[in-house]
Write an enzyme that holds these catalytic residues in place. Structure first.
Site, short mmCIF file in Angstrom:
data_model
loop_
_atom_site.label_atom_id
_atom_site.label_comp_id
_atom_site.label_asym_id
_atom_site.label_seq_id
_atom_site.Cartn_x
_atom_site.Cartn_y
_atom_site.Cartn_z
N GLY A 105 0.81 -1.22 0.00
CA GLY A 105 0.00 0.00 0.00
C GLY A 105 0.83 1.25 0.00
N TRP A 107 0.68 5.67 0.60
CA TRP A 107 -0.16 6.78 0.13
C TRP A 107 -0.47 6.66 -1.37
CZ3 TRP A 107 -2.83 10.36 2.70
CH2 TRP A 107 -3.30 11.46 1.99
N ASN A 108 0.55 6.37 -2.17
CA ASN A 108 0.38 6.41 -3.63
C ASN A 108 -0.43 5.26 -4.20
OD1 ASN A 108 1.80 8.80 -3.82
ND2 ASN A 108 3.78 7.74 -4.06
N GLU A 148 -4.12 3.17 3.02
CA GLU A 148 -4.33 4.55 3.49
C GLU A 148 -5.53 5.18 2.78
OE1 GLU A 148 -0.65 6.78 3.55
OE2 GLU A 148 0.42 5.13 4.44
N TYR A 149 -6.69 5.10 3.45
CA TYR A 149 -7.08 4.39 4.67
C TYR A 149 -8.46 3.81 4.43
CZ TYR A 149 -3.65 7.83 6.20
OH TYR A 149 -2.53 8.62 6.27
N MET A 211 2.04 6.18 12.70
CA MET A 211 2.76 7.18 11.89
C MET A 211 2.63 8.54 12.57
SD MET A 211 1.93 5.92 8.00
CE MET A 211 0.15 5.76 8.11
N TYR A 213 3.72 11.43 12.77
CA TYR A 213 4.41 12.55 12.12
C TYR A 213 3.47 13.18 11.09
CZ TYR A 213 5.73 8.04 10.02
OH TYR A 213 5.75 6.73 9.56
N ASP A 214 3.94 14.26 10.49
CA ASP A 214 3.09 15.06 9.59
C ASP A 214 1.88 15.62 10.33
OD1 ASP A 214 4.94 14.46 7.67
OD2 ASP A 214 3.71 12.96 6.64
#
Ligand SMILES: *[C@@H]1O[C@H](CO)[C@@H](O)[C@H](O)[C@H]1NC(C)=O
Ligand SMILES: *[C@@H]1O[C@H](CO)[C@@H](O)[C@H](O)[C@H]1NC(C)=O
Ligand SMILES: *[C@@H]1O[C@H](CO)[C@@H](O)[C@H](O)[C@H]1NC(C)=O
Ligand SMILES: *[C@@H]1O[C@H](CO)[C@@H](O)[C@H](O)[C@H]1NC(C)=O
Ligand SMILES: *[C@@H]1O[C@H](CO)[C@@H](O)[C@H](O)[C@H]1NC(C)=O
Length: 382
Positions: A105, A107-108, A148-149, A211, A213-214
């Site tokens: 998987g 994001w992309n 995601e997701y 995750m 972060y971000d």
């Protein structure tokens, strides 16, 4: 004579048992971005750069979901023909405690096709069987699902329930092969509520790699810290409030900065207006993102002003603005995870650490996580 043999035998057995590696300490999960192979010059990273003794779990990213709803390589030339998977899994010979996972998987790879795959028992079965075969064929120890997701980004509300079924059916099948099943999970409570029945998946998932972060995303209109510990604590409390098993929750940290272009160079505090993501780094070549070694290049230029706060650091020069963690922040987060009795820590990703040792010891972030964990364990044994 017999006595002597028995005594000798006991000594032998004992010394063999003594040499059995103890593999039960806190998790140090290391995400590996296979595309770092294509970065040039000092940015080029390949499997020979991995130090398998610094990680308990090594995660290869990413595989994807193909049109038949089966797991597949996204880069067969690197992963298979060039021997990426094989070389990666051979690292277990160096560290016998090491577990390897293949991530699917990211994001992309999007959400929609995963939603379709999870929507019926038949299509889930096709996926699960393909994943099992793939994982065993390439000698991984498990699968890390990075969808995601569920119920977001083109998914449907039913994904939440179907995801629980997917991991249940998958774990039941995987258990017979002694394979791990993990997921990477986001921080947004809004996304989390929609995506997962946390109490239900708790039973079937070995680890959640959080995750963490971000917190300030690339498209934010105002500057903010990448991974502030005060916000991270709220995210962790949220998971625990949903009856998620502490020992399965693994705290992720970023080995990169998020960057912005400031609207006005004189307004550079937290909450300052931005005009968009910052310039791409010379090696990672992605707007709004700098590897740890690239942000160190900026700091070493002496042009940047730096402000180190309890929750993270930021630096700015002209209209360039970047937020990142210092080694003290990594140490504080690791201690927090261990004090909370969480499963351990995770780093995204090991290829953006200072792996060549340009600014100090090699793999300084990962080594900091490792040393902090070791110190903690030693202190609590004595
Ligand atoms: C891995 O990187 C090192 C250092 O840059 C290089 O010498 C080596 O040829 C690379 N290996 C592969 C398989 O590309
Ligand atoms: C999964 O989602 C679909 C909607 O696409 C729904 O029809 C189905 O009943 C759900 N549940 C199961 C058990 O597959
Ligand atoms: C940022 O600004 C744009 C344009 O003014 C607006 O559409 C968008 O919602 C803002 N984004 C956030 C995260 O506030
Ligand atoms: C550093 O950041 C903190 C938190 O935003 C702020 O209160 C402080 O004024 C800043 N210090 C400097 C020197 O800019
Ligand atoms: C980690 O610990 C080793 C062994 O004690 C030490 O040599 C090394 O300098 C430490 N590195 C960091 C980054 O803390």
């Amino acid at each position: 004579m017999n006595w002597l043999l028995i005594v000798l035998g006991l000594i032998l057995v004992n010394s063999c048992v003594g040499e059995e590696p103890k593999c039960d300490g806190p998790v140090i999960a290391c995400y590996y971005a296979s595309w770092s192979y294509y970065r040039t010059e000092v940015g080029h990273y390949n499997i020979s750069h991995i130090d398998p003794n610094l990680c308990t779990h090594l995660i290869y990213t990413f595989s994807g979901l193909n049109v038949d709803g089966k797991i597949d390589s996204l880069d067969p030339n690197y992963d298979v023909t060039k021997g990426g998977y094989q070389y990666f899994n051979s690292l277990k010979q160096i560290n016998p405690c090491l577990k390897t996972l293949l991530a699917i998987g990211g994001w992309n790879d999007g959400s929609r096709k995963y939603s379709v795959m999870a929507s019926s028992e038949d299509s889930r079965k096709v996926f699960i069987e393909s994943a099992l075969r793939y994982i065993v064929t390439y000698n991984f120890d498990g699968l890390d699902i990075d969808w995601e997701y569920p119920a977001n980004r083109g998914g449907i509300a039913e994904d939440k329930e179907n995801f629980s079924l997917l991991v249940k059916e998958m774990k039941e099948r995987f258990s017979k092969w002694n394979l791990l099943l993990t997921i990477a999970a986001p921080i947004s409570q809004y996304i989390l509520e929609k995506a997962y029945d946390i109490a239900a998946i708790n039973k079937y998932i070995d680890y959640v790699f959080l995750m963490a972060y971000d917190y300030t995303p690339t498209d934010s209109n105002v500057t903010g810290l990448i991974a502030p510990l005060d916000e991270i604590k709220k995210t962790v409390e949220f998971w625990l409030s949903k009856q998620f098993d502490k020992k399965k929750l693994v705290l992720g940290m970023p080995s990169y900065a998020r960057t912005f272009v400031l609207d006005n160079e004189d307004d550079h505090d937290l909450g300052a207006l931005t005009e968009g993501p910052g310039l791409a780094g010379p090696y990672t070549k992605e707007a709004g993102f700098l590897s740890y070694y690239e942000l160190q290049i900026n700091l070493a230029s002496q042009l940047y002003e730096e402000n180190v706060t309890d929750n993270g650091a930021y630096g700015y020069y002209s209209t360039e603005w970047m937020s990142y963690d210092t080694l003290d922040h990594y140490i504080a987060k690791t201690k927090y995870a261990l004090d909370m009795n969480l499963g351990g820590v995770m780093l995204w990703s090991i290829d953006t650490d200072d792996f060549t040792g340009f600014f100090g010891p090699k793999n300084i972030i990962l080594t900091t996580l490792y040393n902090t964990t070791q110190d903690y364990v030693n202190r609590h044994i004595n």
